[in-house]
Design a protein around this motif. Structure first.
Motif, PDB file in Angstrom:
ATOM      1  N   HIS A 134       0.787  -1.333   0.059  1.00  0.00           N
ATOM      2  CA  HIS A 134      -0.146   0.052  -0.013  1.00  0.00           C
ATOM      3  C   HIS A 134       0.839   1.319  -0.060  1.00  0.00           C
ATOM      4  O   HIS A 134       0.664   2.335  -0.540  1.00  0.00           O
ATOM      5  N   PRO A 135       1.886   1.417   0.757  1.00  0.00           N
ATOM      6  CA  PRO A 135       2.532   2.539   0.759  1.00  0.00           C
ATOM      7  C   PRO A 135       3.342   2.750  -0.535  1.00  0.00           C
ATOM      8  O   PRO A 135       3.329   3.787  -1.300  1.00  0.00           O
ATOM      9  N   LEU A 136       3.696   1.688  -1.092  1.00  0.00           N
ATOM     10  CA  LEU A 136       4.314   1.916  -2.864  1.00  0.00           C
ATOM     11  C   LEU A 136       3.319   2.402  -3.953  1.00  0.00           C
ATOM     12  O   LEU A 136       3.538   3.040  -4.566  1.00  0.00           O
ATOM     13  N   ASP A 137       2.173   1.766  -3.438  1.00  0.00           N
ATOM     14  CA  ASP A 137       1.074   2.157  -4.305  1.00  0.00           C
ATOM     15  C   ASP A 137       0.919   3.689  -4.156  1.00  0.00           C
ATOM     16  O   ASP A 137       0.589   4.454  -5.408  1.00  0.00           O
ATOM     17  N   GLU A 138       0.776   4.169  -2.917  1.00  0.00           N
ATOM     18  CA  GLU A 138       0.822   5.720  -2.819  1.00  0.00           C
ATOM     19  C   GLU A 138       1.748   6.375  -3.277  1.00  0.00           C
ATOM     20  O   GLU A 138       1.564   7.557  -3.989  1.00  0.00           O
ATOM     21  N   ALA A 139       3.157   5.981  -3.259  1.00  0.00           N
ATOM     22  CA  ALA A 139       4.169   6.779  -3.972  1.00  0.00           C
ATOM     23  C   ALA A 139       4.083   6.747  -5.183  1.00  0.00           C
ATOM     24  O   ALA A 139       4.898   7.583  -5.744  1.00  0.00           O
ATOM     25  N   LEU A 140       3.509   5.593  -6.029  1.00  0.00           N
ATOM     26  CA  LEU A 140       3.660   5.691  -7.385  1.00  0.00           C
ATOM     27  C   LEU A 140       2.296   6.224  -7.845  1.00  0.00           C
ATOM     28  O   LEU A 140       2.383   6.395  -9.197  1.00  0.00           O
ATOM     29  N   ASP A 141       1.551   6.907  -7.018  1.00  0.00           N
ATOM     30  CA  ASP A 141       0.318   7.394  -7.777  1.00  0.00           C
ATOM     31  C   ASP A 141       0.637   8.756  -8.443  1.00  0.00           C
ATOM     32  O   ASP A 141       1.400   9.589  -7.881  1.00  0.00           O
ATOM     33  N   GLY A 142       0.289   8.731  -9.469  1.00  0.00           N
ATOM     34  CA  GLY A 142       0.467  10.235 -10.232  1.00  0.00           C
ATOM     35  C   GLY A 142       1.521   9.981 -11.337  1.00  0.00           C
ATOM     36  O   GLY A 142       1.993  10.751 -12.191  1.00  0.00           O
ATOM     37  N   LEU A 143       2.369   8.672 -11.156  1.00  0.00           N
ATOM     38  CA  LEU A 143       3.422   8.452 -12.237  1.00  0.00           C
ATOM     39  C   LEU A 143       2.968   7.534 -13.187  1.00  0.00           C
ATOM     40  O   LEU A 143       1.990   7.020 -13.144  1.00  0.00           O
ATOM     41  N   GLU A 144       3.777   7.456 -14.318  1.00  0.00           N
ATOM     42  CA  GLU A 144       3.737   6.493 -15.402  1.00  0.00           C
ATOM     43  C   GLU A 144       4.423   5.550 -15.568  1.00  0.00           C
ATOM     44  O   GLU A 144       4.035   4.447 -15.956  1.00  0.00           O
ATOM     45  N   ALA A 145       5.408   5.203 -14.612  1.00  0.00           N
ATOM     46  CA  ALA A 145       6.378   4.000 -14.655  1.00  0.00           C
ATOM     47  C   ALA A 145       7.219   4.002 -13.351  1.00  0.00           C
ATOM     48  O   ALA A 145       7.360   4.991 -12.679  1.00  0.00           O
ATOM     49  N   TRP A 146       7.657   2.733 -13.054  1.00  0.00           N
ATOM     50  CA  TRP A 146       8.580   2.888 -12.061  1.00  0.00           C
ATOM     51  C   TRP A 146       9.400   1.719 -12.623  1.00  0.00           C
ATOM     52  O   TRP A 146       9.387   0.667 -13.315  1.00  0.00           O
ATOM     53  N   ALA A 147      10.791   1.830 -11.766  1.00  0.00           N
ATOM     54  CA  ALA A 147      11.759   0.615 -12.256  1.00  0.00           C
ATOM     55  C   ALA A 147      12.257   0.205 -10.877  1.00  0.00           C
ATOM     56  O   ALA A 147      12.127   0.684  -9.722  1.00  0.00           O
ATOM     57  N   THR A 148      12.666  -1.211 -11.088  1.00  0.00           N
ATOM     58  CA  THR A 148      12.985  -2.170 -10.139  1.00  0.00           C
ATOM     59  C   THR A 148      14.145  -2.765 -10.391  1.00  0.00           C
ATOM     60  O   THR A 148      14.566  -2.978 -11.444  1.00  0.00           O
ATOM     61  N   GLY A 149      14.996  -3.228  -9.247  1.00  0.00           N
ATOM     62  CA  GLY A 149      16.155  -3.896  -9.460  1.00  0.00           C
ATOM     63  C   GLY A 149      16.019  -5.509  -9.495  1.00  0.00           C
ATOM     64  O   GLY A 149      17.127  -6.176  -9.652  1.00  0.00           O
ATOM     65  N   LEU A 150      14.708  -5.944  -9.999  1.00  0.00           N
ATOM     66  CA  LEU A 150      14.573  -7.503 -10.064  1.00  0.00           C
ATOM     67  C   LEU A 150      15.485  -7.928 -11.191  1.00  0.00           C
ATOM     68  O   LEU A 150      15.868  -7.356 -12.129  1.00  0.00           O
ATOM     69  N   ARG A 151      16.201  -9.208 -10.607  1.00  0.00           N
ATOM     70  CA  ARG A 151      17.030  -9.523 -11.657  1.00  0.00           C
ATOM     71  C   ARG A 151      16.426 -11.365 -11.799  1.00  0.00           C
ATOM     72  O   ARG A 151      16.249 -11.954 -10.788  1.00  0.00           O
ATOM     73  N   ARG A 152      16.886 -11.797 -12.987  1.00  0.00           N
ATOM     74  CA  ARG A 152      16.228 -13.185 -13.140  1.00  0.00           C
ATOM     75  C   ARG A 152      17.210 -14.119 -12.243  1.00  0.00           C
ATOM     76  O   ARG A 152      16.796 -15.223 -11.929  1.00  0.00           O
ATOM     77  N   ALA A 153      18.440 -13.852 -12.178  1.00  0.00           N
ATOM     78  CA  ALA A 153      19.476 -14.768 -11.264  1.00  0.00           C
ATOM     79  C   ALA A 153      18.959 -14.839 -10.050  1.00  0.00           C
ATOM     80  O   ALA A 153      19.373 -15.640  -9.041  1.00  0.00           O
ATOM     81  N   GLN A 154      18.244 -13.933  -9.406  1.00  0.00           N
ATOM     82  CA  GLN A 154      17.866 -13.997  -7.861  1.00  0.00           C
ATOM     83  C   GLN A 154      17.063 -15.007  -7.441  1.00  0.00           C
ATOM     84  O   GLN A 154      16.991 -15.527  -6.194  1.00  0.00           O
TER      85      GLN A 154
END
Ligand code: SF4
Length: 240
Positions: A134-154
């Motif tokens: 929920h906090p991330l949802d609020e932080a991203l409200d009003g944006l069009e995109a977000w980036a994450t450090g997800l990696r396939r090797a994890q």
């Protein structure tokens, strides 16, 4: 957080953002992390943010170089290791780095009063929803995109991570510039670029989340084996 709009106040609707993914995912899948971030900065301007877990600062470093001042969103659940908070502070002290610390609607004490103590032991999905999703949802409200450090090797569960995708639940473009990076590539980049790095990575924690839900992982385990160990839970929910 209020919505961020340009001079016309227009936000691109989800359908238009989805079309961007359809148009660009094939080319960006084979692009370098730097080029993916260049595309994100050019496409979204101020309307994107980077999620920063404070494990290593590789993505934050890359993003800051291409898009100085880009928001680096850190979810302060109230349950982090002191080393993680110190990593956040070290990153925020770097020139030009804009770390936005996001907190849940309730403190841990308030959550304990509402839901009982140690909700993470009884209902970790609810705890993660309250303190992360929920906090991330609020932080991203009003944006069009977000980036994450997800990696396939994890982990096996992240093996199909796309560099560019559409976050259906939030209606946002989701970018994983490091999706194809190996552990060795991360280590090389950290060593070559003086990147901020959580010291717990050198103390047996290849993946670092909230203290109550994180244990050390064995050398023969996948890097996320120490997260919610023994519960069957493998993700906090922000990526679902
Ligand atoms: S990782 Fe654990 S302590 Fe942190 S929000 Fe999720 S359940 Fe709660």
């Amino acid at each position: 957080m209020s919505a961020i709009t340009d001079a016309t106040g227009q936000m691109r609707p989800a359908a238009e953002l989805h079309a961007l993914v359809t148009e660009h995912w094939g080319r960006l899948e084979g692009a370098s992390a730097h080029d993916v971030i260049v595309w994100a900065a050019a496409t979204f301007g101020e309307r994107w943010a980077v999620a920063a877990s404070m494990q290593d600062g590789v993505l934050a470093h890359l993003a800051q170089e291409v898009a100085p001042g880009v928001r680096l969103v850190f979810l302060d659940t109230g349950y982090h290791f002191p080393e993680t908070l110190a990593t956040r502070d070290a990153l925020a002290a770097r020139p030009g780095h804009h770390v936005l610390t996001v907190t849940p609607g309730q403190t841990v004490a308030e959550q304990d009063a509402t839901h009982g103590a140690a909700l993470h032991d009884r209902d970790p999905d609810l705890c993660c929803a309250l303190r992360k999703t929920h906090p991330l949802d609020e932080a991203l409200d009003g944006l069009e995109a977000w980036a994450t450090g997800l990696r396939r090797a994890q982990s096996a569960g992240r093996a199909s991570t796309a560099v560019l995708g559409f976050d259906e639940r939030r209606g946002l473009v989701k970018i994983a510039p490091l999706a194809s990076w190996t552990d060795a590539q991360i280590a090389d980049y950290v060593a070559s670029n003086d990147v901020v790095r959580n010291p717990l990575l050198d103390q047996g924690y290849p993946s670092i989340g909230c203290a109550p839900c994180t244990r050390r992982a064995g050398a023969d385990e996948d890097s996320r084996a120490g997260r919610w160990s023994g519960t069957g839970k493998t993700e906090c929910g922000i990526h679902l």
